[in-house]
Write a protein that holds these residues in place. Structure first.
Motif, PDB file in Angstrom:
ATOM      1  N   LEU A  31     -13.534  21.109  -8.825  1.00 31.45           N
ATOM      2  CA  LEU A  31     -14.113  21.967  -9.860  1.00 31.45           C
ATOM      3  C   LEU A  31     -14.888  21.166 -10.890  1.00 31.45           C
ATOM      4  O   LEU A  31     -14.421  20.135 -11.373  1.00 31.45           O
ATOM      5  N   VAL A  32     -16.055  21.686 -11.230  1.00 32.51           N
ATOM      6  CA  VAL A  32     -16.862  21.159 -12.323  1.00 32.51           C
ATOM      7  C   VAL A  32     -17.059  22.311 -13.291  1.00 32.51           C
ATOM      8  O   VAL A  32     -17.600  23.352 -12.918  1.00 32.51           O
ATOM      9  N   LEU A  33     -16.599  22.147 -14.520  1.00 32.20           N
ATOM     10  CA  LEU A  33     -16.749  23.185 -15.536  1.00 32.20           C
ATOM     11  C   LEU A  33     -17.916  22.822 -16.433  1.00 32.20           C
ATOM     12  O   LEU A  33     -17.881  21.801 -17.133  1.00 32.20           O
ATOM     13  N   ASP A  34     -18.953  23.628 -16.363  1.00 29.14           N
ATOM     14  CA  ASP A  34     -20.177  23.407 -17.134  1.00 29.14           C
ATOM     15  C   ASP A  34     -19.997  24.006 -18.527  1.00 29.14           C
ATOM     16  O   ASP A  34     -20.037  25.221 -18.701  1.00 29.14           O
ATOM     17  N   LEU A  35     -19.798  23.134 -19.507  1.00 29.58           N
ATOM     18  CA  LEU A  35     -19.603  23.559 -20.894  1.00 29.58           C
ATOM     19  C   LEU A  35     -20.858  23.337 -21.728  1.00 29.58           C
ATOM     20  O   LEU A  35     -20.815  23.440 -22.955  1.00 29.58           O
ATOM     21  N   LEU A  36     -21.980  23.040 -21.079  1.00 34.72           N
ATOM     22  CA  LEU A  36     -23.227  22.756 -21.793  1.00 34.72           C
ATOM     23  C   LEU A  36     -23.721  23.959 -22.596  1.00 34.72           C
ATOM     24  O   LEU A  36     -24.423  23.796 -23.592  1.00 34.72           O
ATOM     25  N   GLY A  37     -23.352  25.164 -22.198  1.00 34.22           N
ATOM     26  CA  GLY A  37     -23.791  26.368 -22.900  1.00 34.22           C
ATOM     27  C   GLY A  37     -23.073  26.634 -24.210  1.00 34.22           C
ATOM     28  O   GLY A  37     -23.494  27.486 -24.987  1.00 34.22           O
ATOM     29  N   PHE A  38     -21.998  25.900 -24.477  1.00 34.49           N
ATOM     30  CA  PHE A  38     -21.272  26.084 -25.728  1.00 34.49           C
ATOM     31  C   PHE A  38     -21.957  25.276 -26.826  1.00 34.49           C
ATOM     32  O   PHE A  38     -21.990  24.047 -26.769  1.00 34.49           O
ATOM     33  N   SER A  39     -22.482  25.973 -27.827  1.00 32.92           N
ATOM     34  CA  SER A  39     -23.218  25.277 -28.891  1.00 32.92           C
ATOM     35  C   SER A  39     -22.293  24.465 -29.795  1.00 32.92           C
ATOM     36  O   SER A  39     -22.678  23.431 -30.316  1.00 32.92           O
ATOM     37  N   LYS A  40     -21.069  24.934 -29.955  1.00 37.54           N
ATOM     38  CA  LYS A  40     -20.085  24.210 -30.767  1.00 37.54           C
ATOM     39  C   LYS A  40     -18.899  23.885 -29.875  1.00 37.54           C
ATOM     40  O   LYS A  40     -18.248  24.787 -29.359  1.00 37.54           O
ATOM     41  N   LEU A  41     -18.624  22.618 -29.724  1.00 37.44           N
ATOM     42  CA  LEU A  41     -17.515  22.184 -28.890  1.00 37.44           C
ATOM     43  C   LEU A  41     -16.886  20.964 -29.541  1.00 37.44           C
ATOM     44  O   LEU A  41     -17.592  20.012 -29.887  1.00 37.44           O
ATOM     45  N   SER A  42     -15.591  21.005 -29.726  1.00 36.64           N
ATOM     46  CA  SER A  42     -14.888  19.894 -30.378  1.00 36.64           C
ATOM     47  C   SER A  42     -13.966  19.215 -29.370  1.00 36.64           C
ATOM     48  O   SER A  42     -13.655  19.779 -28.321  1.00 36.64           O
ATOM     49  N   PRO A  43     -13.498  18.007 -29.691  1.00 34.67           N
ATOM     50  CA  PRO A  43     -12.507  17.368 -28.827  1.00 34.67           C
ATOM     51  C   PRO A  43     -11.269  18.251 -28.634  1.00 34.67           C
ATOM     52  O   PRO A  43     -10.698  18.288 -27.557  1.00 34.67           O
ATOM     53  N   VAL A  59     -13.703  18.145 -13.391  1.00 37.05           N
ATOM     54  CA  VAL A  59     -14.621  17.449 -14.285  1.00 37.05           C
ATOM     55  C   VAL A  59     -15.243  18.445 -15.256  1.00 37.05           C
ATOM     56  O   VAL A  59     -15.690  19.520 -14.847  1.00 37.05           O
ATOM     57  N   LEU A  60     -15.265  18.087 -16.523  1.00 38.79           N
ATOM     58  CA  LEU A  60     -15.921  18.892 -17.552  1.00 38.79           C
ATOM     59  C   LEU A  60     -17.280  18.282 -17.859  1.00 38.79           C
ATOM     60  O   LEU A  60     -17.430  17.051 -17.876  1.00 38.79           O
ATOM     61  N   VAL A  61     -18.249  19.136 -18.140  1.00 35.65           N
ATOM     62  CA  VAL A  61     -19.598  18.672 -18.477  1.00 35.65           C
ATOM     63  C   VAL A  61     -19.937  19.150 -19.880  1.00 35.65           C
ATOM     64  O   VAL A  61     -19.980  20.347 -20.147  1.00 35.65           O
ATOM     65  N   SER A  62     -20.151  18.190 -20.777  1.00 34.22           N
ATOM     66  CA  SER A  62     -20.551  18.504 -22.143  1.00 34.22           C
ATOM     67  C   SER A  62     -21.221  17.286 -22.751  1.00 34.22           C
ATOM     68  O   SER A  62     -20.760  16.156 -22.568  1.00 34.22           O
ATOM     69  N   ASP A  63     -22.277  17.532 -23.493  1.00 34.07           N
ATOM     70  CA  ASP A  63     -22.939  16.441 -24.199  1.00 34.07           C
ATOM     71  C   ASP A  63     -22.551  16.432 -25.680  1.00 34.07           C
ATOM     72  O   ASP A  63     -23.112  15.698 -26.467  1.00 34.07           O
TER      73      ASP A  63
END
Length: 110
Positions: free
Chosen positions: A38-50, A71-75
């Motif tokens: 699984l790859v969870l694409d979290l790029l669409g979340f404008s606010k994401l904290s640790p 795997v989580l995906v976030s910048d």
């Protein structure tokens, strides 16, 4: 939830939703997904904290115990800010690379 099946993994994304609801939806669908990388694409979340990312820790542990990649995906959150049990990368391509490397490791028994 949006599911995109690729060769050896499923990319899961969600639009316009909270992390809490995303987790709840993932829990509902997990029985169908537990045997896939699984790859969870979290790029669409404008606010994401640790803290938001750490809420995926139990999923990550459970999924890895099952012999699959998670795997989580976030910048927005660095891998330095989360526990080692959570794979987080800034791009989908890096997530695909992680899954591929982990598949090779499992095949080799590493």
């Amino acid at each position: 939830m949006i599911f995109n099946t690729e060769e050896s993994l499923i990319v899961i994304s969600q639009e316009k939703i909270s992390i809490e609801l995303f987790l709840k939806n993932l829990e509902k669908e997990y029985a169908k997904l537990k045997n896939d990388n699984l790859v969870l694409d979290l790029l669409g979340f404008s606010k994401l904290s640790p803290y938001d990312v750490i809420s995926f820790l139990e999923f990550a542990k459970r999924h890895k115990k099952n012999g699959k990649s998670f795997v989580l995906v976030s910048d927005k959150v660095s891998y330095d800010d989360v526990p080692d049990e959570i794979n987080i990368v800034p791009s989908l391509q890096e997530a695909r690379d992680i899954v591929e490397m982990e598949e090779i490791e499992r095949d080799l028994g590493i």
